[in-house]
Design an enzyme around this catalytic site. Structure first.
Site, PDB file in Angstrom:
ATOM      1  N   LYS A 253      -9.940  -4.495  12.796  1.00 30.94           N
ATOM      2  CA  LYS A 253     -11.229  -3.962  13.287  1.00 30.94           C
ATOM      3  C   LYS A 253     -11.456  -2.482  13.006  1.00 30.94           C
ATOM      4  O   LYS A 253     -12.591  -2.079  12.823  1.00 30.94           O
ATOM      5  CB  LYS A 253     -11.408  -4.273  14.769  1.00 30.94           C
ATOM      6  CG  LYS A 253     -10.486  -3.496  15.674  1.00 30.94           C
ATOM      7  CD  LYS A 253     -10.643  -3.927  17.121  1.00 30.94           C
ATOM      8  CE  LYS A 253      -9.813  -3.023  17.990  1.00 30.94           C
ATOM      9  NZ  LYS A 253      -9.386  -3.649  19.242  1.00 30.94           N
TER      10      LYS A 253
ATOM     11  N   ARG B 202      -9.778  -3.683  31.473  1.00 35.57           N
ATOM     12  CA  ARG B 202     -10.795  -4.025  30.496  1.00 35.57           C
ATOM     13  C   ARG B 202     -10.968  -5.524  30.641  1.00 35.57           C
ATOM     14  O   ARG B 202     -11.079  -6.011  31.757  1.00 35.57           O
ATOM     15  CB  ARG B 202     -10.411  -3.553  29.087  1.00 35.57           C
ATOM     16  CG  ARG B 202     -11.645  -3.342  28.187  1.00 35.57           C
ATOM     17  CD  ARG B 202     -11.288  -2.879  26.778  1.00 35.57           C
ATOM     18  NE  ARG B 202     -10.751  -3.966  25.958  1.00 35.57           N
ATOM     19  CZ  ARG B 202     -10.379  -3.840  24.681  1.00 35.57           C
ATOM     20  NH1 ARG B 202     -10.496  -2.671  24.078  1.00 35.57           N
ATOM     21  NH2 ARG B 202      -9.901  -4.866  24.006  1.00 35.57           N
TER      22      ARG B 202
END
Ligand SMILES: *Cc1c(COP(=O)(O)O)cnc(C)c1O
Length: 348
Positions: A35, A128
């Protein structure tokens, strides 16, 4: 020349191979996380050349492109229920936390006549993504009963939002949850995915990782670093990416600004020490291209800061306008230079 990033594909495949070997000694498989490269085909291929069998990315668009590569694909960021169709097309496995989304993935998988593999993420304290530990068995049981869904396992992600360090205690907690899920569904889980490059310290130390048999590694493959303290992993190349700009101004100037102090271009109040006269250089790289505070110069220069289009340097000696200055990007700068359309990508 325009700003550019030089990408050494051999360094990336060598890093991937080293990390695969290191982890496989501890019976841990890895997926290569692309990513930070904005879904670069070349970077994904370099990881595959290094032996990686599964590529992971946070964006559907990147994984769609990787359908041309001979590799399994994993989607790291959960999608909305409405994006389930493209998600099922883009990958074999996705990380999930919401039952509604998993149901939608199941429907889309059935429509396409495939099985979609799901890893349920558990929040072990980084706050998260992830279900709370007490909810993990119930959601796994429900997910495993959805047609079109294959519950591949569970996972966790630490050291991202709150910087919580992966430890043997956290891995034991995840492993305990895995065992409870297995008891409930009556089947073994194939994957217990313990985290990211922040877990490498544990692997290097030989700490007990209990049932963890998978890691998702990005930064360590790309930059050669473990990410709890950002120390280089022995044997890995840390110079796979070098971002360069050219000097557009070189002048001897007082380091001390002159005038009444207000906010800088980004709303911060900066305090600048008086270090007398300085040879200052400006390179044509800015916050649109990198994070100037997250660059390590290759040569003998110091980064003073930057604005949208300028990075300011203190130079040891006067250099010619037009000279190139190279930097090793940190993760933040890597992300920006790879996603910035202004930075040319030069593969070697
Ligand atoms: C980004 C990401 C990773 C990879 O993290 P690195 O620190 O680059 O190794 C792994 N898992 C998830 C869920 C991620 O979002």
């Amino acid at each position: 020349m325009p700003p550019r990033v030089r990408i050494d594909l051999k360094a990336i495949s060598d890093n991937a191979r080293m990390l695969m070997e290191l982890c496989s000694k501890r019976s841990i498989s890895i997926s290569g996380v692309t990513k930070a490269s904005a879904g670069s085909m070349e970077v994904a291929q370099a990881m595959i050349d290094g032996g990686v069998r599964e590529i992971a990315d946070s964006r559907i668009a990147n994984l769609m492109r990787y359908s041309k590569l001979d590799v399994k694909r994993m989607l790291l960021r959960p999608v909305t229920p409405e994006q389930a169709g493209p998600a099922v097309e883009a990958c074999d496995t996705s990380l999930n936390t919401e039952l509604e989304t998993i149901k939608s993935l199941g429907r889309e998988a059935l429509r396409r006549g495939v099985e979609h593999r799901v890893i349920i993420m558990v929040d072990l304290g980084d706050r998260r993504e992830g279900v709370m530990p007490r909810d993990a068995t119930a959601i796994c049981e429900e997910a495993s009963s959805i047609d079109g869904i294959d519950l591949r396992g569970i996972g966790t992600n630490l050291a991202c939002f709150a910087g919580i360090i992966p430890t043997p205690v956290k891995m034991a907690q995840l492993s305990h949850i895995a065992e409870m899920v297995e008891d409930r569904i009556g089947l073994p889980l194939e994957t217990v995915s313990g985290g990211n490059s922040a877990n490498l310290g544990m692997v290097l130390k030989g700490s007990n990782h209990h049932r963890v048999n998978d890691l998702r590694l990005g930064e360590s493959i790309l930059l050669g670093l473990e990410t709890v303290n950002r120390t280089p992993v022995p044997g890995l190349r840390t110079d796979a990416f070098i971002v360069s700009g050219d000097l557009i101004e070189v002048k001897e100037k007082p380091s001390k600004p002159d005038g009444d102090v207000g906010q800088d271009a980004f709303g911060n109040t900066v305090e600048i020490k008086d270090e007398g006269m300085q040879i200052k250089g400006i390179v044509n790289l800015g916050r649109q291209d990198v994070d100037p505070s997250d660059l390590v110069p290759v040569g003998d220069v110091k980064v003073l800061g930057g604005s949208s289009d300028h990075t300011l340097l203190s130079l040891r000696r006067s250099l010619k306008v037009g000279s190139s200055i190279g930097f090793i990007p940190g993760y933040g700068s890597l992300l920006r230079c790879m996603t910035s359309p202004y930075v040319e990508k030069v593969y070697v």
